[in-house]
Design an enzyme around this catalytic site. Sequence first.
Site, PDB file in Angstrom:
ATOM      1  N   CYS A   2     -10.359  -6.457 108.747  1.00 63.31           N
ATOM      2  CA  CYS A   2      -9.218  -5.858 108.075  1.00 63.31           C
ATOM      3  C   CYS A   2      -9.663  -5.124 106.820  1.00 63.31           C
ATOM      4  CB  CYS A   2      -8.203  -6.944 107.693  1.00 63.31           C
ATOM      5  SG  CYS A   2      -7.782  -8.065 109.053  1.00 63.31           S
ATOM      6  N   GLY A 364     -27.539  -5.095 116.936  1.00 66.62           N
ATOM      7  CA  GLY A 364     -28.810  -5.744 116.632  1.00 66.62           C
ATOM      8  C   GLY A 364     -29.260  -5.579 115.195  1.00 66.62           C
TER       9      GLY A 364
END
Length: 631
Positions: A2, A364
Amino acid sequence: MCGITGIFAFNEIGRFNLPNISNATETLEHRGPDIQKVYVSDYVALGHRRLSIIDLNPEANQPMMSEEGRYQIVFNGEIYNYKSLKKDLSQKGVVFKTESDTEVLLQLLIHEGKDALNKLNGFFAFAFYDQHKEELLVARDRYGIKPLYYLEDEDRFIFASELKAILKFGIDKEIDSNALYSYLQLNYLPAPLSMVKGVKKLMPGNYALVKKKSVEFNTYYKLEDTFKKPFEGSYEEAQIQLRSLMENAVEKRLVADVPLGTFLSGGVDSSIISAIASKKVDDLHTFSIGYKGHSFFDETEYANAVAKHIGSKHQVFSLSLNDLYDYLPDVLKSFSEPFADSSALPVYALSKLTKEKVTVALSGDGADELFAGYNKHAALYRLWHPGFKEKMVSSLSAIWKALPKSRNNPIGNKIRQLHKFAEAYKLDPQDQYWLLASLLNARKSSELLSNNLLEKIDFESFDLWKEKLLSPLKSKSINQALQLDQELVLQGDMLQKVDLMSMQQALEVRVPFMDHEVVAFANSLPESFKVNGQRKKMILQDTFRDILPTKIYNRPKHGFEVPLLDWLRKDLKSDIENKWLDKDRIVDQAVFDWDEVQALKKKLFSNNPEDSHATIWALIVFQEWWGQYMK
């Protein structure tokens, strides 16, 4: 995932800013497009934009209030161990109304206060308000995965996920000259710096306790402590433990009530994440991008090989320079402070296209800084363990200096690397690291600034900060270099890039390598497990070799770069000459020195551009930001 913002007024003057909470929250719409809500009391206002990931029920919206109305919370992030925390709280008699991690965090803070921070496994920035005590607890996760800016003065304390929200509270807008000086060297702004004077970033692993008349800053997590408990087992035992930790870290991050996938570049790091996830998710969706007509930058061959090997549903988004050009206005608009890592462009494109298919993606990021995966780490190892080759490269410094250098082709890039290595060979360990970590040295950064700005720089303060930051490198330790990378590069550049670009598309990106148990274990390993004169990320590669195709191991290290030099010389040449770096604009602005800017442009269009395009890009980003927020 958010966007949050808020204000704590210390007096009546500060209270005049409370009505700005709605406009400030609105600026974060891209971070949370689902709903906006605000909470306003006599001296505190909190705002929240929600991207619904876990528990899509409206009761999980924020600001979330405790049942009796005493406590409020706004929260950005995910708590991966919320179910176990919820179980513990339920056994103590706490009754929950939702299935959200937000309510678990709220109740944990009610019962344990700031002590709750060390129990959290996840990434977060939040503000927790106790109406009875009139106290606001503001905290940021251990590694700065989620951003949190703040401003403190005699009238108010303001915080937000992005700088643009703080600007909506009517603060004075002046460039922080030390921040600009740092930005020109690094191309990003490490915490606590921001480009606006008076606005700072809360340091990772820190919290602030805001009361009526004071703000106390404290640390609940110290990254340096993770390097002080060395692993005592064998290489094989370390591989077993690393595999277990990574599998757990990925599994925790697969919890979502919305579609989920992974980024798959074809490098070892994203391939490991995707391979583990494919064993836990049926029909895993993986995503990557490539460049049409620019094979030096294209990695889709390796991504396709991994996708075929693990059986994922893979989608490649093939981009041209025209596609990137089309994305440029939105990318530049998304920076509420200058950020000049040009790989933000492909991350933006990948996030935008991935969002069409899923709402959550695993990446990653973080592995290079944990396990020594950059060319910089190999260079430092060789500088600190020199042999015949290293001494020979150094002795040919004059030749490397004379030859044309460029990041845009294999030969020019190799010459550039050899020249930088030869230059670093002459320096002490601290300056070697700084040279390899920065794109512009201090002298050139100073020359690029106008006299007006130079007079405002506190060089003594900058030098003291840099000296303290780099002091551990006197021991010539790769692990100390990795600690610096985690504190500086990872937080200031890599994690910020992913957050900015993904949240611009309301896509949540989760980073399993940054699980705090994985980080602690990686940092406990001896550097001999990570890097030597021939290999980087040794233990990471060896641990997962059996689940990845051999093809991705037999390739050079390649960053998530873009063909920026070609782009600047062709598509953007007119805008560089007539808009961003036009003489009248530079002179009137009085931020940069016109003669130096002119010389930099000449270098860009020469046969020996070196890294001029990176600095030109940093100036372009700054100019767009200046026009949007400061002009």
